[in-house]
Design a protein around this motif. Structure first.
Motif: not given
Length: 700
Positions: A476-493
């Motif tokens: 009954t409440d609205s929810l936002l589901r994060i389905t994917r998160v991706a970061v360029l390997p050289s730009c991680r951390q």
């Protein structure tokens, strides 16, 4: 025109000319056919041996779309796909590899008057590729276009390339034989795009090995149908060597000298560990990595094959992770790449068309300069209108995720109630997050879902939380589901992932959505990332994911402090998880167990009498068998209330395996290098003593 050919202007002559071109150059050509039913029937009847895939058309050799994957492992002539009502992209990509050189792939697109259920940006993009340089078009209206790609004339095109052993295959066969004759624990990995003859190479190598001496070769793959090609080529090669293989049963052959070639399913392989001189693993990318790790531990002479057809299945991401595993567990491993196609000629028009249409060749860009990251929301229509941006975004998803399929491209363009956030450095996309709106239903519908009377499409997280806990508020409440998160390997951390998630949360707040959630295959690294942003465990699935071998962990984060049901779900997780560890989750990594128990709520502390028993165990006055209950209660409470969520001490992990997961003393000793139960128990006892307060250690 392809190779400068001319064709007659009538549709049938054009189709026959295209087929003749394909046969002459041993290639496959995609052809879009547009018209009414009579026109389409006219063209289909003009060519022999056509297989039609359609849900709406009765035709000789017709398959329904649900039956299409029956073609896998086979070789087909011309294939006609009815895409007038819907486009099943995963099946198109899968079965297109079954078409042999010299044939056509026909897309029946109708005359444009067919009613469509919804507007589809993906469909519009797909149809636009009818004008691709590698494709042909034949329309009832009279419009005809031919491929403009000129094929290479640098090699002689043979009538059937798959009857000839290519130089790549010769090298691969030699490498496979060296796995058997060389040093132990130096496996070989055969890597190629589809149609390069990996399975046939392994079949020919098996026959050659069995011909020379008595050997037992075991083949494993997710399905016995997957190894049909391997078996067929082993049988054919052995006949050429005048040492025919005799079919023992559906799962294997035996040679006159006593050699055997057997299929064993992956799970049976690990349960029964049959002896063999050589193990061949066909389509390794479809087997969970943890299972492959166990196989590496059990067998010392292994040949793997993996398809790297762009991102299809688990190809590219799998190979990256699998290579890392081989580096760690089998340092002498060798990679053999098969480049030359065997089921069609070089520069195959259909293969190039598939790569372009479904972004098999999408590669991330690298930012030329380091600038501040700017995050902005991108609409579906913006992605559809900008092919370069679409490639950048999709390539990020491919490079970061274990399972990316052609359907993800459909979802990216046609997903409803979807938010796409992209992190840019200049004009280069370095990160992407996808989020899906869920929930917001009335209470009556929510009750029907929880009672099992209804199922809701596209509300995976909200529905799962509601049905597994009986909590109507999750729907009954609205929810936002994060389905994917991706970061360029050289730009991680560099904080880009955190910034993307924070932006998703801001979108939720602006839309009056008070819950953000996600789910992923649970591992220590991902848990650290999400828990650092305040996400709480709500449910852990009890079935392992078929590809990654991990359990699906669902996390939620309230954006408003008034949502009591969020705390209730976390409390349910905290209550059930410790009791599931000795059965449902007995094989989860101990470090992940410790992380998931950290900050658990409603965990009862041990009584004073229990603490006395634990202290007596720590001091050596009582043995383990006499204090298991007290030790369990104390240890769960200790894990839930400690100051640091990270626990990598060997004795603590050993205690998790023995006390919480109830794994045998023998197994615990083997994992951590102890000499046996006595040594293991002594080490655990000493560690427990170091964790007890001073006044508890002094109990006599």
């Amino acid at each position: 025109m392809m190779n400068g050919d001319t064709v007659a202007s009538d549709p049938i002559s054009t189709l026959l000319s295209l087929h003749a071109m394909a046969q002459r150059d041993y290639v496959r050509i995609p052809v879009f056919v547009s018209g009414d039913q009579n026109f389409l029937s006219l063209l289909l009847n003009a060519l022999p041996n056509i297989t039609l895939v359609s849900d709406d058309w009765d035709f000789p050799d017709r398959l329904f779309w649900r039956q299409a994957k029956q073609l896998l492992g086979q070789e087909t002539h011309t294939l006609a796909l009815d895409v007038r009502q819907h486009i099943d992209v995963e099946k198109i990509c899968a079965i297109s590899g079954c078409i042999k050189g010299g044939e056509l792939l026909l897309f029946l697109v109708g005359d444009g008057d067919e009613p469509q259920k919804n507007e589809s940006l993906f469909r519009d993009r797909f149809l636009s590729f009818a004008s691709h340089a590698n494709a042909a078009t034949i329309c009832q209206s009279g419009f005809i276009s031919m491929p403009t790609l000129t094929l290479s004339d640098t090699r002689e095109i043979l009538p059937r390339l798959d009857t000839v052993t290519t130089p790549d295959q010769v090298k691969a066969i030699d490498a496979i034989e060296r796995v058997l004759s060389g040093h132990r624990r130096r496996p070989a990995l055969l890597v190629a795009d589809r149609g390069r003859g990996k399975s046939s190479t392994m079949g020919m190598a098996a026959a050659s090995i069995m011909h020379c001496s008595k050997k037992r070769i075991v083949v494993t793959s997710p399905s016995v149908a997957n190894v049909d090609t391997l078996f067929q080529h082993a049988e054919r090669q052995s006949s050429l060597q005048n040492t025919p293989l005799l079919r023992k049963n559906k799962y294997g052959y035996v040679a006159e000298n006593g050699s055997e070639l057997l299929f064993v399913a992956p799970d049976a392989l690990l349960q029964e560990t049959p002896e063999c001189d050589l193990l061949m693993i066909d389509e390794a990318a479809a087997i969970p990595l943890p299972m492959l790790g166990q196989i590496l531990k059990c067998y010392s002479r292994i040949v793997f094959s993996s398809t790297e057809h762009g991102y299809e299945g688990t190809g590219r991401a799998f190979s990256t992770r699998f290579r890392s595993m081989l580096d760690a567990k089998a340092k002498g491993w060798k990679e053999i790449r098969l480049n030359a196609p065997v089921r069609w000629a070089e520069n195959d028009p259909l293969e190039a068309w598939l790569f372009a249409t479904f972004l098999f060749d999408a590669e991330p860009y690298l930012p030329l300069v380091i600038t501040d990251v700017v995050i902005r929301e991108i609409s579906n229509s913006e992605l559809s209108a900008d092919e370069g941006l679409l490639k950048q975004v999709f390539s990020l998803l491919v490079s970061a995720h274990y399972q990316t399929s052609p359907n993800d491209l459909v979802q990216l363009l046609d997903g409803e109630n979807q938010s796409v956030l992209v992190a840019f450095r200049g004009d280069v996309a370095v990160g992407v997050a996808l989020a899906q709106r869920e929930g917001g239903f009335d209470e009556a519908l929510a009750k029907e879902v929880v009672s099992g009377k209804r199922r809701l499409r596209g509300h995976l997280l909200a529905q799962s939380l509601a049905t597994h806990t009986g909590t109507l508020d999750a729907l009954t409440d609205s929810l936002l589901r994060i389905t994917r998160v991706a970061v360029l390997p050289s730009c991680r951390q560099q904080g880009i992932g955190h910034a993307l998630i924070a932006s998703v949360e801001q979108i939720a707040k602006r839309s009056d959505i008070t819950i953000v959630g996600t789910s992923f295959g649970a591992n220590s690294e991902l848990w650290q990332f999400w828990s650092s942003m305040g996400y709480l465990p709500a449910r852990l699935g009890v079935q392992r994911d078929a590809a990654s071998g991990t359990y699906s962990l669902q996390l939620i984060k309230p954006l408003a402090c008034s949502l009591e049901w969020i705390g209730d779900l976390h409390s349910l997780f905290s209550t059930n998880f410790p009791h599931q560890l000795n059965e449902q989750f007995s094989t989860i990594e101990p470090t992940l167990v410790a992380q998931l128990l950290f900050s658990s709520i409603d965990i009862k502390p041990p009584s004073e009498q229990m603490l006395k028993q634990v202290a007596l165990f720590a001091n050596g006055a009582l043995g383990y068998d006499l204090v298991t209950g007290s030790l369990w209660v104390w240890f769960v409470h200790w894990l839930a209330t400690r100051d640091d969520p990270e626990t990598d001490q060997m004795q603590c992990c050993a205690l998790i395996m023995r006390v919480l997961q109830r794994r045998s003393w023998k197994e615990v000793a083997e994992v951590f290098g102890y000499q046996g139960r006595k040594d293991t128990e002594a080490s655990i006892r000493h560690w427990v003593a170091t964790q007890l307060p001073t006044n508890e250690k002094e109990i006599e």
